[in-house]
Scaffold this motif. Sequence first.
Motif, PDB file in Angstrom:
ATOM      1  N   ILE A  20     -44.342  26.731   4.125  1.00 37.36           N
ATOM      2  CA  ILE A  20     -45.257  25.614   3.912  1.00 37.36           C
ATOM      3  C   ILE A  20     -44.773  24.389   4.680  1.00 37.36           C
ATOM      4  CG2 ILE A  20     -46.109  23.997   2.163  1.00 37.36           C
ATOM      5  CD1 ILE A  20     -46.081  26.435   0.217  1.00 37.36           C
ATOM      6  N   ASN A  21     -43.488  24.082   4.589  1.00 39.06           N
ATOM      7  CA  ASN A  21     -42.956  22.911   5.298  1.00 39.06           C
ATOM      8  C   ASN A  21     -43.053  23.077   6.806  1.00 39.06           C
ATOM      9  OD1 ASN A  21     -42.359  21.564   2.958  1.00 39.06           O
ATOM     10  ND2 ASN A  21     -40.257  22.298   2.872  1.00 39.06           N
ATOM     11  N   MET A  24     -46.643  22.609   7.968  1.00 43.62           N
ATOM     12  CA  MET A  24     -47.040  21.202   7.998  1.00 43.62           C
ATOM     13  C   MET A  24     -46.389  20.471   9.164  1.00 43.62           C
ATOM     14  SD  MET A  24     -47.439  20.043   4.013  1.00 43.62           S
ATOM     15  CE  MET A  24     -45.729  20.219   3.610  1.00 43.62           C
ATOM     16  N   PHE A  30     -52.281  18.355  10.662  1.00 39.24           N
ATOM     17  CA  PHE A  30     -51.470  17.651   9.672  1.00 39.24           C
ATOM     18  C   PHE A  30     -50.783  16.451  10.308  1.00 39.24           C
ATOM     19  CE2 PHE A  30     -47.865  16.922   6.868  1.00 39.24           C
ATOM     20  CZ  PHE A  30     -48.495  16.914   5.633  1.00 39.24           C
ATOM     21  N   THR A  36     -53.916  15.926   4.573  1.00 38.97           N
ATOM     22  CA  THR A  36     -52.663  15.639   3.885  1.00 38.97           C
ATOM     23  C   THR A  36     -52.522  16.586   2.704  1.00 38.97           C
ATOM     24  OG1 THR A  36     -53.661  14.024   2.382  1.00 38.97           O
ATOM     25  CG2 THR A  36     -52.776  13.173   4.451  1.00 38.97           C
ATOM     26  N   THR A  37     -51.343  16.627   2.129  1.00 37.28           N
ATOM     27  CA  THR A  37     -51.169  17.416   0.919  1.00 37.28           C
ATOM     28  C   THR A  37     -51.708  16.620  -0.261  1.00 37.28           C
ATOM     29  OG1 THR A  37     -48.966  16.521   0.589  1.00 37.28           O
ATOM     30  CG2 THR A  37     -49.114  18.611   1.767  1.00 37.28           C
ATOM     31  N   SER A  38     -52.130  17.327  -1.276  1.00 36.13           N
ATOM     32  CA  SER A  38     -52.662  16.694  -2.472  1.00 36.13           C
ATOM     33  C   SER A  38     -51.973  17.293  -3.683  1.00 36.13           C
ATOM     34  CB  SER A  38     -54.170  16.940  -2.569  1.00 36.13           C
ATOM     35  OG  SER A  38     -54.646  16.669  -3.859  1.00 36.13           O
ATOM     36  N   PRO A  39     -51.390  16.467  -4.536  1.00 39.04           N
ATOM     37  CA  PRO A  39     -50.751  17.009  -5.739  1.00 39.04           C
ATOM     38  C   PRO A  39     -51.733  17.797  -6.609  1.00 39.04           C
ATOM     39  CG  PRO A  39     -50.220  14.681  -5.470  1.00 39.04           C
ATOM     40  CD  PRO A  39     -51.238  15.021  -4.431  1.00 39.04           C
ATOM     41  N   SER A  42     -52.207  21.213  -4.988  1.00 39.47           N
ATOM     42  CA  SER A  42     -50.958  21.959  -5.166  1.00 39.47           C
ATOM     43  C   SER A  42     -50.856  22.489  -6.588  1.00 39.47           C
ATOM     44  CB  SER A  42     -49.751  21.077  -4.855  1.00 39.47           C
ATOM     45  OG  SER A  42     -49.766  20.680  -3.510  1.00 39.47           O
TER      46      SER A  42
END
Length: 90
Positions: A20-21, A24, A30, A36-39, A42
Amino acid sequence: MAGTTLADIIVPELFNPYVINRTMEKSALFQSGIITTSPEFSRLASEAARTHNLPFFEDLTGDAQNIIEGTSIEFQKIISNKDVSTTIMR
């Protein structure tokens, strides 16, 4: 004699965050800031549930109106809906 399997090589607890890292880090989308990531997403992706209800707003329709002092404008309600997504467990 049993052969080597992916379970013997890849420890998901260690491998998944790395993938995943790295995804990104390398993703042009990205890096551009478009995504963007979203809590919240996730959290949804890590749940045991097979499906998730995701709300969204329908597209706006109609033509733009000129705003002229002293005249009323026509308006329509904003409509929402939901998508149902599934978590693919592979």
